[in-house]
Write a protein that holds these residues in place. Sequence first.
Motif, PDB file in Angstrom:
ATOM      1  N   UNK A 172       5.973  -2.963  -2.921  1.00  0.00           N
ATOM      2  CA  UNK A 172       4.634  -2.569  -2.487  1.00  0.00           C
ATOM      3  C   UNK A 172       4.580  -2.325  -0.984  1.00  0.00           C
ATOM      4  N   UNK A 173       5.299  -3.127  -0.209  1.00  0.00           N
ATOM      5  CA  UNK A 173       5.352  -2.897   1.244  1.00  0.00           C
ATOM      6  C   UNK A 173       5.972  -1.539   1.559  1.00  0.00           C
ATOM      7  N   UNK A 174       7.022  -1.179   0.817  1.00  0.00           N
ATOM      8  CA  UNK A 174       7.643   0.129   1.020  1.00  0.00           C
ATOM      9  C   UNK A 174       6.661   1.252   0.675  1.00  0.00           C
ATOM     10  N   UNK A 175       5.870   1.066  -0.404  1.00  0.00           N
ATOM     11  CA  UNK A 175       4.865   2.079  -0.761  1.00  0.00           C
ATOM     12  C   UNK A 175       3.797   2.203   0.312  1.00  0.00           C
ATOM     13  N   UNK A 176       3.359   1.055   0.856  1.00  0.00           N
ATOM     14  CA  UNK A 176       2.331   1.085   1.904  1.00  0.00           C
ATOM     15  C   UNK A 176       2.863   1.790   3.148  1.00  0.00           C
ATOM     16  N   UNK A 177       4.104   1.481   3.509  1.00  0.00           N
ATOM     17  CA  UNK A 177       4.708   2.115   4.688  1.00  0.00           C
ATOM     18  C   UNK A 177       4.835   3.618   4.480  1.00  0.00           C
ATOM     19  N   UNK A 178       5.259   4.035   3.288  1.00  0.00           N
ATOM     20  CA  UNK A 178       5.407   5.465   2.995  1.00  0.00           C
ATOM     21  C   UNK A 178       4.047   6.172   3.032  1.00  0.00           C
ATOM     22  N   UNK A 179       3.038   5.526   2.472  1.00  0.00           N
ATOM     23  CA  UNK A 179       1.692   6.111   2.494  1.00  0.00           C
ATOM     24  C   UNK A 179       1.177   6.238   3.919  1.00  0.00           C
ATOM     25  N   UNK A 180       1.448   5.238   4.744  1.00  0.00           N
ATOM     26  CA  UNK A 180       0.996   5.290   6.147  1.00  0.00           C
ATOM     27  C   UNK A 180       1.723   6.391   6.913  1.00  0.00           C
ATOM     28  N   UNK A 181       3.005   6.562   6.641  1.00  0.00           N
ATOM     29  CA  UNK A 181       3.761   7.606   7.334  1.00  0.00           C
ATOM     30  C   UNK A 181       3.297   9.002   6.930  1.00  0.00           C
ATOM     31  N   UNK A 182       2.910   9.188   5.667  1.00  0.00           N
ATOM     32  CA  UNK A 182       2.548  10.524   5.190  1.00  0.00           C
ATOM     33  C   UNK A 182       1.121  10.906   5.535  1.00  0.00           C
TER      34      UNK A 182
END
Length: 199
Positions: free
Chosen positions: A90-100
């Motif tokens: 979930x942390x990886x998903x949050x980071x990816x969403x923030x980057x995009x």
Amino acid sequence: MTLPFIMVLAMGFLFACGIYLMLERSLTRVLLGFILLGNGVNLLIILTAGRGAPPLTDGQNLSTLGMSDPLPQALILTAIVITFAVTAFLLAMIYRSWRLVRADSLEDDTADLQVAITKMIDSEAEASTDYDDTEFGDEAESPITGAVDLDDDGTPHEREAAEDIASKGANSARIGRTGTTSANKSGKGSDGTETEENI
């Protein structure tokens, strides 16, 4: 208040907060809700184990009477590892969403909404039509009323009626030909005498 009652209250509080946070659109809150829910499940497993003495013996009395069950503790260790793995995902998903998109909240995708609305309208239109959507249509063993004619040759009842009419017509034609032939067989010649024709 006893210790198990306090743990039950804590478990209920963790479950309530976890479910509330998981219903939010923010991925960070979903992550926090998942962590709280995981800790609530761990408390639930501990409470199901009950109280017991540590599994230690003096070497002489090897009875397991009164010892705590080690299985719930092993389940909790496994649950902690799984919770950690899902938290990392979930942390990886949050980071990816923030980057995009520079946001961690989920927004409605207008294209997905349009596709969903179109599918819903199409399904309602198909449900409102009065035709049989089965594989065999009117050729089924017991077709429903108003079944669609898939091969454009009429319903089985219409074909049976047409075959009956054709067979009756063929029988009457055969009878008519037989009568004509027998009339030709015993006819009178040009001179007035009866002649018999051999066929």
